[in-house]
Each structure stands twice: as C-alpha cells, then as structure tokens.
Write a protein that holds these residues in place. Sequence first.
Motif, PDB file in Angstrom:
ATOM      1  N   GLY A  57       0.829  -1.200   0.000  1.00  0.00           N
ATOM      2  CA  GLY A  57       0.000   0.000   0.000  1.00  0.00           C
ATOM      3  C   GLY A  57       0.864   1.251   0.000  1.00  0.00           C
ATOM      4  O   GLY A  57       1.676   1.441   0.897  1.00  0.00           O
ATOM      5  N   ASP A  95      -2.290  -3.751  -4.866  1.00  0.00           N
ATOM      6  CA  ASP A  95      -3.670  -3.721  -4.361  1.00  0.00           C
ATOM      7  C   ASP A  95      -4.503  -2.755  -5.193  1.00  0.00           C
ATOM      8  O   ASP A  95      -4.043  -1.648  -5.480  1.00  0.00           O
ATOM      9  CB  ASP A  95      -3.686  -3.261  -2.899  1.00  0.00           C
ATOM     10  N   PHE A 144      -4.317  -7.531  -6.174  1.00  0.00           N
ATOM     11  CA  PHE A 144      -4.715  -8.298  -4.994  1.00  0.00           C
ATOM     12  C   PHE A 144      -6.142  -7.899  -4.628  1.00  0.00           C
ATOM     13  O   PHE A 144      -6.401  -7.261  -3.630  1.00  0.00           O
ATOM     14  CB  PHE A 144      -3.768  -8.006  -3.826  1.00  0.00           C
ATOM     15  N   ARG A 158     -11.328  -4.092   8.803  1.00  0.00           N
ATOM     16  CA  ARG A 158     -11.387  -4.295   7.360  1.00  0.00           C
ATOM     17  C   ARG A 158     -12.810  -4.524   6.865  1.00  0.00           C
ATOM     18  O   ARG A 158     -13.019  -4.920   5.719  1.00  0.00           O
ATOM     19  CB  ARG A 158     -10.517  -5.490   6.956  1.00  0.00           C
ATOM     20  N   LYS A 208      -9.500 -12.897  -1.897  1.00  0.00           N
ATOM     21  CA  LYS A 208      -8.834 -12.876  -0.594  1.00  0.00           C
ATOM     22  C   LYS A 208      -9.817 -12.539   0.488  1.00  0.00           C
ATOM     23  O   LYS A 208     -10.901 -11.994   0.195  1.00  0.00           O
ATOM     24  CB  LYS A 208      -7.674 -11.873  -0.630  1.00  0.00           C
ATOM     25  N   HIS A 209      -9.452 -12.894   1.773  1.00  0.00           N
ATOM     26  CA  HIS A 209      -8.305 -13.660   2.231  1.00  0.00           C
ATOM     27  C   HIS A 209      -8.843 -14.998   2.715  1.00  0.00           C
ATOM     28  O   HIS A 209      -9.720 -15.024   3.586  1.00  0.00           O
ATOM     29  CB  HIS A 209      -7.627 -12.932   3.384  1.00  0.00           C
ATOM     30  N   MET A 252      -5.429 -15.455  -2.133  1.00  0.00           N
ATOM     31  CA  MET A 252      -4.502 -15.057  -1.068  1.00  0.00           C
ATOM     32  C   MET A 252      -4.966 -15.606   0.266  1.00  0.00           C
ATOM     33  O   MET A 252      -6.147 -15.514   0.614  1.00  0.00           O
ATOM     34  CB  MET A 252      -4.391 -13.528  -0.974  1.00  0.00           C
ATOM     35  N   TYR A 255      -4.399 -13.873   7.154  1.00  0.00           N
ATOM     36  CA  TYR A 255      -3.555 -13.833   8.351  1.00  0.00           C
ATOM     37  C   TYR A 255      -4.249 -14.568   9.504  1.00  0.00           C
ATOM     38  O   TYR A 255      -3.601 -14.978  10.466  1.00  0.00           O
ATOM     39  CB  TYR A 255      -3.364 -12.392   8.836  1.00  0.00           C
ATOM     40  N   ASP A 287      -0.078 -13.835   2.385  1.00  0.00           N
ATOM     41  CA  ASP A 287      -0.165 -12.406   2.608  1.00  0.00           C
ATOM     42  C   ASP A 287       1.237 -11.908   2.981  1.00  0.00           C
ATOM     43  O   ASP A 287       2.185 -12.690   3.117  1.00  0.00           O
ATOM     44  CB  ASP A 287      -1.212 -12.102   3.700  1.00  0.00           C
ATOM     45  N   TYR A 288       1.348 -10.622   3.109  1.00  0.00           N
ATOM     46  CA  TYR A 288       2.614  -9.901   3.329  1.00  0.00           C
ATOM     47  C   TYR A 288       3.232 -10.311   4.669  1.00  0.00           C
ATOM     48  O   TYR A 288       2.627 -10.107   5.716  1.00  0.00           O
ATOM     49  CB  TYR A 288       2.226  -8.441   3.376  1.00  0.00           C
ATOM     50  N   PHE A 293       4.228 -14.551  10.389  1.00  0.00           N
ATOM     51  CA  PHE A 293       3.209 -14.448  11.439  1.00  0.00           C
ATOM     52  C   PHE A 293       2.651 -15.804  11.846  1.00  0.00           C
ATOM     53  O   PHE A 293       1.755 -15.882  12.684  1.00  0.00           O
ATOM     54  CB  PHE A 293       2.069 -13.523  10.982  1.00  0.00           C
ATOM     55  N   MET A 318       4.692 -13.880  -0.511  1.00  0.00           N
ATOM     56  CA  MET A 318       4.856 -12.427  -0.452  1.00  0.00           C
ATOM     57  C   MET A 318       5.816 -12.182   0.708  1.00  0.00           C
ATOM     58  O   MET A 318       5.410 -11.958   1.843  1.00  0.00           O
ATOM     59  CB  MET A 318       3.492 -11.757  -0.222  1.00  0.00           C
ATOM     60  N   TRP A 433      -6.374   2.525   2.059  1.00  0.00           N
ATOM     61  CA  TRP A 433      -5.911   2.028   0.748  1.00  0.00           C
ATOM     62  C   TRP A 433      -6.051   3.084  -0.336  1.00  0.00           C
ATOM     63  O   TRP A 433      -6.397   2.790  -1.478  1.00  0.00           O
ATOM     64  CB  TRP A 433      -6.648   0.747   0.347  1.00  0.00           C
ATOM     65  N   TRP A 437      -1.185   3.344   2.419  1.00  0.00           N
ATOM     66  CA  TRP A 437      -1.841   2.177   3.027  1.00  0.00           C
ATOM     67  C   TRP A 437      -3.013   2.612   3.899  1.00  0.00           C
ATOM     68  O   TRP A 437      -4.138   2.100   3.753  1.00  0.00           O
ATOM     69  CB  TRP A 437      -0.798   1.422   3.835  1.00  0.00           C
ATOM     70  N   GLU A 499      -6.736  -2.244   8.018  1.00  0.00           N
ATOM     71  CA  GLU A 499      -6.353  -3.393   8.836  1.00  0.00           C
ATOM     72  C   GLU A 499      -6.499  -3.130  10.326  1.00  0.00           C
ATOM     73  O   GLU A 499      -7.488  -2.543  10.749  1.00  0.00           O
ATOM     74  CB  GLU A 499      -4.937  -3.834   8.440  1.00  0.00           C
TER      75      GLU A 499
HETATM   76  O1  LIG Z   1      -0.521  -4.916   0.266  1.00  0.00           O
HETATM   77  C1  LIG Z   1      -0.332  -6.287   0.122  1.00  0.00           C
HETATM   78  C2  LIG Z   1      -1.193  -7.045   1.136  1.00  0.00           C
HETATM   79  C3  LIG Z   1      -2.689  -6.888   0.857  1.00  0.00           C
HETATM   80  O2  LIG Z   1      -2.988  -7.403  -0.441  1.00  0.00           O
HETATM   81  C4  LIG Z   1      -3.492  -7.686   1.909  1.00  0.00           C
HETATM   82  O3  LIG Z   1      -4.896  -7.620   1.662  1.00  0.00           O
HETATM   83  C5  LIG Z   1      -3.270  -7.136   3.308  1.00  0.00           C
HETATM   84  O4  LIG Z   1      -3.636  -8.082   4.294  1.00  0.00           O
HETATM   85  C6  LIG Z   1      -1.859  -6.652   3.487  1.00  0.00           C
HETATM   86  N1  LIG Z   1      -1.354  -6.155   4.598  1.00  0.00           N
HETATM   87  C7  LIG Z   1      -0.117  -5.722   4.293  1.00  0.00           C
HETATM   88  C8  LIG Z   1       0.758  -5.096   5.286  1.00  0.00           C
HETATM   89  N2  LIG Z   1       0.555  -5.774   6.529  1.00  0.00           N
HETATM   90  C9  LIG Z   1       1.329  -5.529   7.580  1.00  0.00           C
HETATM   91  C10 LIG Z   1       1.021  -6.189   8.763  1.00  0.00           C
HETATM   92  C11 LIG Z   1       1.816  -5.954   9.872  1.00  0.00           C
HETATM   93  C12 LIG Z   1       2.876  -5.076   9.790  1.00  0.00           C
HETATM   94  C13 LIG Z   1       3.152  -4.413   8.584  1.00  0.00           C
HETATM   95  C14 LIG Z   1       2.381  -4.636   7.474  1.00  0.00           C
HETATM   96  C15 LIG Z   1       0.167  -5.962   2.987  1.00  0.00           C
HETATM   97  N3  LIG Z   1      -0.935  -6.555   2.500  1.00  0.00           N
END
Ligand SMILES: OC[C@@H]1[C@@H](O)[C@H](O)[C@@H](O)c2nc(CNc3ccccc3)cn21
Length: 610
Positions: A57, A95, A144, A158, A208-209, A252, A255, A287-288, A293, A318, A433, A437, A499
Amino acid sequence: GGARYKDPTRPLNARIDDLLGRMTLAEKIGQMSQIEREKATPDVINKYFIGSVLSGGGSVPAANAPPEAWVKMVNDMQGGALSTRLGIPMLYGIDAVHGHGSVYKATIFPHNIGLGCTRDPELVKRIGAAVALEVRATGIPYIFAPCVAVCRDPRWGRCYESFSEHPELVQNMTSIISGFQGEIPAGGRKGVPFVASGGRRNVAACAKHYVGDGGTAGGINANDTVATFHELLSLHMPPYYNAVIRGVATVMVSYSSFNGVKMHANHFLVTDFLKKRLRFRGFVISDYQGLDFITTPEHADYLLSIKLGILAGIDMVMIPFNYTEFIDDLTLLVQNGTIPMSRIDDAVRRILRVKFTMGLFENPYADTSLAGELGKQEHRDLAREAVRKSLVLLKNGKPGDKPLLPLPKKAYGGSILVAGSHADDLGSQCGGWTITWQGFTGNNNLTAGTTILDGIKRAIEPAGTDVVYAGNPDADFVQRNKARFDYAIVVVGEPPYAETFGDNSNLTIPAPGPDVIRNVCGSIRCVVVIVSGRQLVVEPYLDAIDALVAAWLPGTEGQGVADVLFGDYGFTGKLSRTWFRSVEQLPMNVGDAHYDPLFPFGFGLETQPS
Ligand SMILES: OC[C@@H]1[C@@H](O)[C@H](O)[C@@H](O)c2nc(CNc3ccccc3)cn21
C-alpha cells in the motif's frame, strides 16, 4: 525454432511441462518468491530468478508518479527477469481494492461495503473492467483484489473491504472478477484460471483472504475464526466457489486462524479443500510476511514457518523483504528432504499456468498506450453512478413531518448550511488504501476528486442558493444564524484506516461529530450524512435528526451524494449489513436467532427523482 515453452501455439500443459523440466531448483524457488518494489532492482530479479514483485500500500516509484513512470519501472524490472537463462517474465502485483488506490489521480470507487448496498452485480462488473484498464495504464497485470470477506462484525478494521455480512450477496459481487479478468467466453472452460490476454486490457485477480477472514472473534484483525466446519462452509467459503468457477487466477491466504490453526499453515483448507475439493488450478499466494506471522512472536522460527506454509500448499510467498533468507531456507528444506520436490513442482506449475494463461510470455512488456485510461471521465462517471446507488436512506422526516429529501435546489430563504468535518475532506471520503496504506485526510492535492461539499455547491449554487460551510459550528453560531438557513446538511464520520488500525470496539461517531449533529439539528432541519467504513452508533441522535443517509466510503466522486440529496436521482440503496442499536449486541447478523436491529439487513427508504 525456440524452446517449446516459448511457442504459444503449443498446448498449455505442454508448455508448462517443457519449461518445468528445464528449471533448476534455484529457478523454481525464484518463481515462488515475491519481493517488494523497493528491493526489486533488475539485478536482484535477475540474480535470484525472482518471479514476482509487489507494491505494498502506497509503495510508488515517486510521489504523484504518472503512468509513464510506472510503466518504465515495471519494464526495467521485467528486463531483469527476461535476461535470465530461461527468460520467465516476472509478474507485478498491487492492491486495487476500490480502484487503483496507490496511484495519483486514479479513479477511486466506493469501497466494497457501499458496492454491496447497490445490489447491482452488473455495475460492479463494469467497475472491475474500468479498474483493470486503470491498472494496465500503469503497466501492471495483477491485482490483490477482490476481497471476498464476509464481515460478520463491524468492529473489524477491514469490514469496509467486505461486500456484505450475507454470503449470497458477496457471491453475487464476485462478478467483479469477470470485470477484472474478462468474462470466460461461452463454451470456455470454467473453474480454471482465465485472463483475457488478447486485448491486454484485463488483469489477473486475487480472491482474498482465504478463508474466514471476516469471521475473526470480536472483529479483532488477523485473529481466530472460531466456527464449526459447516459454519465455515456456509458463511465464509461460498464466495470462493464462485471465484473459482469464474476463473480467478490467484487466491490469497488470510492472516487469521481457523479454530486456532493459522490459515498460512492450514494444509487441510489450502490443499485438501481449495486445491483438491474445489479443484482450484491457479496459484495460492501468502499475505505480506504471512509466513512470519505463523509463529508468535513473528519470525521466531522462519525455517519452521516456511516448512509449514509451503507444505500447507502456499505456492508464492509475499516475502517481501528478506528474500535471501527465504530462498536459502527453502533451498535447505528441499535439499534435506523436508519439502519434497513434488510440492515445489506443484507450486511452480500453478504459477506458470497463470503466467502462460494471461499471455505474460507473449506480452511481458507494458506500454503507455492505455495511459489515458487513468482517472478518465467515463470511469469517474461510473464511480459517481456507483456512489449514487450505494447511498442508503435510513430516515426521511420525523414522525408526522413531510419527507425532507429530496432537498430543493432553490432555498426559499436563499441559504443553506453545510456542516461537519467530512463534507470537505477528499481523503476521509476515500478511506483506507488510498495513496497510502492507511489513506489520508484533507484535500491537500494528494489526488484528484470532488468532495461532497463541492458536489453540493455545483448542484445548487446555479439555482441561486448560497452555501455556507462550517466544519464544526458551535451552538452560538447556529443560534445566531439559524433563521438564515432553510435546512442543513451535516456530514460526519470516521477517519481513514486500514487493517488493525481500524479495529474499534465502541463504534461511536468520532468527536466532534455528535456535537455538530446536536448543535445543528437541534435548531435547523437537518439531513445527516455518515461517511464511514461501517455502521456506527446513531440511536442516541436519531430523534434529533430529520433525515439520515449512510454514504460509506464513496471515493473520489463525491458529487454522487449531491445527485441523490437534491433529487436528480432517487435513493435506491439497501443495507448490506445489519445496523445495530448498540455494540453490546455484536456480533448480530441477518438470520441470527436474536435479531433486534435499529435498521435490518436490506433496509433502505426510497425516493423518486424530482
Ligand atoms: O498490500 C499487500 C497485502 C494486501 O494485499 C493484503 O490484503 C493485506 O492483508 C496486506 N497487509 C499488508 C501489510 N501488513 C502488515 C502487517 C503488519 C505489519 C506491517 C504490514 C500488505 N498486504
């Protein structure tokens, strides 16, 4: 001639077999690796045989980067991939959950919670097709989206990414996949990855997800979805049936956990159910940092995380930063026999199937021929139509009063009052988003759009009505001026979030919204418009309010709100979610035994165009 896999006239599986048979372990593991843009130099992509790159994001080549800059960035990276021994093209993903959200001047459509209120799968498919063009304008072939979560608790940060609490409504809105990827031709195979590659005007999508993201306990993001298998199958799985049949290219993993088992380590649901039972033939992406995790604390045992995730059935990871660690660890796990080569080959087959199917081998490079698609007026008009159809009218006149809406464009007294923080805040009306992000607040030219206030002015100033705007008028201002105003429009709501930052256990309208409602509606006939990612507590103010509109997160085309407030179009939206009385009732969804909503699922008053 060249190698068989490069020959597009050969059958898909022959191409896959030929290429797979030529690949070293390093080249196979490279295809399974997705890294973040900021790490993705052509040299790194070349040296590690990287198969995919993403923009997280807000991860952009430059602030306010135009399509040309995106295309150059993606093509430079592609050059690194194509210069490898086998020349397998890399797949760039981003995304695009409500339009091409990270990109300056892209059209931002209503978030999914609002699209669910339109009850219009055809409209949503058209939105998908428009988003695909805007994404391709920047040279990107993979997104995504869609999020097909069935959000069961609005306390979840979300929830706005979910079309509805009702699985059937979410299933209907999977039509967006056919917009993104193109419609499977009549007689074409269903249930296998499909991306209309001919016109290069479509993108590979990502459901997703997987699975049960919207059912986490208490709406706590990335937490535990506690349910029987039949509840999972009836509430959270249905959209994946439709997504697979519509040929979604990727899925995808969530988490979240299912009954205490991390989805990223869930072999039964990822492999036995999605891949075998549903016969999903595309690729499964994590997922990222999703592997990290799996353990608590995250990354506590990355070797174990990789073992569990890859054996569960994840095909592409990812990562997205520590790619050498990932590659080294996975290589070790294969060489010591922990992960069989058959699992690696399944993953690579699926990735190659998507890349061949979408024409990436034939068209690995982007061009700027679609640059004009980004934010073009036809897409903004489509988004404005979606805004109109997403609005839900919850109250229209106090008992015994005549309806307040549609509002007259010509104010008898000459002036109206517009109040509230969200009337003139492009970032807040877009939500998370968007550009970054977490999204942004204010109108500081971070992108292009029309605020709700802009729309009101354009609608009624030509009729000679004077619009007075006060973001947070105090009681004194209202008392001194109330005689000037025929009516007031009060626009309040939530700040942008994404998120976990959006998890919220009280769901009250953030200050000073309630005060603005009380100050204004206590003295002037008012319509309150709520700009939020979900239902909020409104019962305490309902009696003081003459009319109430849920606008959700409309995106850049705020004029759609004025279109309906002033009767150019009627209200038609229907709640995609149950509107609770108090958060103590949550979770409370349509079909529950105990169902005592303020406004039930499917509720929405209607007005006729004036
Ligand atoms: O942006 C890529 C993915 C997105 O497609 C997913 O729907 C979403 O769950 C998603 N979250 C992150 C970043 N998450 C994150 C979580 C903890 C610490 C830092 C980043 C990236 N993405």
